[in-house]
Design a protein around this motif. Structure first.
Motif, short mmCIF file in Angstrom:
data_model
loop_
_atom_site.label_atom_id
_atom_site.label_comp_id
_atom_site.label_asym_id
_atom_site.label_seq_id
_atom_site.Cartn_x
_atom_site.Cartn_y
_atom_site.Cartn_z
N PRO A 140 -15.69 -67.96 -47.61
CA PRO A 140 -16.86 -68.68 -47.09
C PRO A 140 -17.40 -69.76 -48.03
O PRO A 140 -17.80 -70.83 -47.58
CB PRO A 140 -17.88 -67.55 -46.88
N TRP A 141 -17.39 -69.47 -49.34
CA TRP A 141 -17.95 -70.47 -50.26
C TRP A 141 -17.05 -71.71 -50.34
O TRP A 141 -17.56 -72.83 -50.51
CB TRP A 141 -18.18 -69.88 -51.65
N VAL A 142 -15.74 -71.52 -50.20
CA VAL A 142 -14.81 -72.66 -50.19
C VAL A 142 -15.03 -73.49 -48.93
O VAL A 142 -15.00 -74.73 -48.96
CB VAL A 142 -13.36 -72.19 -50.30
N ALA A 143 -15.26 -72.79 -47.81
CA ALA A 143 -15.55 -73.50 -46.57
C ALA A 143 -16.82 -74.34 -46.71
O ALA A 143 -16.86 -75.51 -46.28
CB ALA A 143 -15.70 -72.50 -45.42
N ALA A 144 -17.84 -73.76 -47.33
CA ALA A 144 -19.10 -74.48 -47.54
C ALA A 144 -18.89 -75.68 -48.46
O ALA A 144 -19.46 -76.75 -48.26
CB ALA A 144 -20.16 -73.54 -48.12
N ARG A 145 -18.06 -75.50 -49.47
CA ARG A 145 -17.74 -76.60 -50.39
C ARG A 145 -17.07 -77.75 -49.66
O ARG A 145 -17.45 -78.92 -49.82
CB ARG A 145 -16.82 -76.09 -51.49
N ASP A 146 -16.06 -77.42 -48.83
CA ASP A 146 -15.32 -78.46 -48.13
C ASP A 146 -16.21 -79.23 -47.16
O ASP A 146 -16.11 -80.45 -47.04
CB ASP A 146 -14.13 -77.85 -47.40
N VAL A 147 -17.09 -78.51 -46.49
CA VAL A 147 -18.02 -79.17 -45.57
C VAL A 147 -18.95 -80.10 -46.34
O VAL A 147 -19.24 -81.22 -45.91
CB VAL A 147 -18.83 -78.12 -44.78
N ALA A 148 -19.42 -79.65 -47.50
CA ALA A 148 -20.33 -80.47 -48.31
C ALA A 148 -19.66 -81.75 -48.78
O ALA A 148 -20.23 -82.84 -48.69
CB ALA A 148 -20.83 -79.66 -49.51
N VAL A 149 -18.43 -81.63 -49.25
CA VAL A 149 -17.70 -82.82 -49.74
C VAL A 149 -17.47 -83.81 -48.61
O VAL A 149 -17.76 -85.01 -48.73
CB VAL A 149 -16.36 -82.41 -50.39
N VAL A 150 -16.95 -83.32 -47.49
CA VAL A 150 -16.64 -84.20 -46.36
C VAL A 150 -17.91 -84.84 -45.80
O VAL A 150 -17.92 -86.02 -45.43
CB VAL A 150 -15.89 -83.41 -45.27
#
Length: 304
Positions: A140-150
């Motif tokens: 989940p935290w990686v998913a949140a990271r990717d969404v934040a970057v994009v």
């Protein structure tokens, strides 16, 4: 090998670029390669090595011979234009330092080439990408990271290097971010609520400490997030959505500019938000907008 005098002059110019003009390391490296190749050719072409005095002897015919040589070894028009620009920059600096007339070199015409238009995503495609990118992550935290970057790439028009260059000091971005772009140039970009919320969600989920002087976005082992990981995530997402190969992280920056222009934004403001040195670079988005308008026109008024 070029003569010691030419080598010293080249390094002097590159030092000038790096210290006074704030050119990035990548830019300096590119300029070094361009000018070094030119000097090696000219030294062999003229058949003697007399230090920097050889530059003052160059004629327009010599310049044409060099350009023909470069095209002959497969260099494209765009790359040759960049190399010629580098050579002219070096020559201006050297002529000012040594006091000679550089007209022959500076009057050489750049080869014509068709500038590639940016290839942005449509608004719908960008929204779909934001909604789908989190599905590529297992944690989940990686998913949140990717969404934040994009979201930062599209919502703020950041380069991938700028987004990944953020530190823990920007963990709560507020309403604006101060970005240090190419050549150390600073700009302030507004942060939309969606981008601010995405960054905050990532910070809350991230399992690593985020000191103010350390990278904000982390890889799964805690180190600075590698841009190749972002590119890979984008690739998986576009394949899932059936988007073209042009849907890269940098395409989101193009999309930011094109969508702003389509919504009525003026070029000067978009230039400042993107951190472009020249308005001509930003004007490429006008061509994109016109091209899309023509596509709509052609669909609405097909030729019978």
């Amino acid at each position: 090998m070029i003569s010691p005098g030419l080598a010293d002059a080249l390094e002097g110019w590159l030092t000038h670029l790096g210290s006074l003009d704030n050119a990035s390391d990548a830019t300096v490296t590119a300029y070094r390669g361009d000018v070094l190749g030119f000097l090696e050719f000219i030294q062999g072409h003229l058949g003697h090595a007399t230090g920097t005095a050889i530059i003052a002897e160059i004629t327009l015919r010599d310049m044409r011979a060099w350009m023909a040589h470069e095209r002959g070894r497969g260099l494209g028009a765009r790359s040759l234009a960049r190399a010629l620009s580098s050579v002219k920059g070096f020559t201006r600096w050297l002529a000012s330092r040594d006091g000679f007339e550089p007209t022959a070199i500076l009057s050489a015409r750049s080869p014509k080439y068709r500038r590639k238009l940016p290839r942005p995503l449509s608004v719908d495609a960008a929204h779909a990408l934001l909604e789908t990118v989190e599905m590529q992550a297992r944690e989940p935290w990686v998913a949140a990271r990717d969404v934040a970057v994009v979201t930062l790439l599209w919502g703020c028009g950041l380069r991938i290097s700028e987004a990944l260059g953020l530190t823990g000091a920007q963990a709560d971005p507020g309403t604006a971010l101060r970005i240090v772009g190419k050549g150390g140039k600073e700009r302030v970009v507004p942060v939309l609520p969606a981008a601010r919320d995405a960054v905050r969600a990532y910070v809350c989920a991230c399992p690593f400490d985020l000191p103010t002087d350390a990278p904000l976005f982390r890889g799964v082992r805690g180190g600075k997030l590698n841009p190749r990981i972002v590119a890979k995530t984008m690739e998986q997402t576009r394949l899932q959505l059936g988007l073209p190969a042009s849907a890269t992280p940098h395409a989101l920056r193009h999309s930011f500019a094109t969508h702003l222009l389509g919504a009525g934004g003026d070029l000067r403001t978009i230039q400042e938000l993107l951190g472009h040195n020249s308005l001509s670079t930003t004007q490429a988005y006008t061509a994109v907008d016109t091209a899309r308008l023509m596509e709509v026109y052609e669909r609405a008024h097909p030729r019978g």
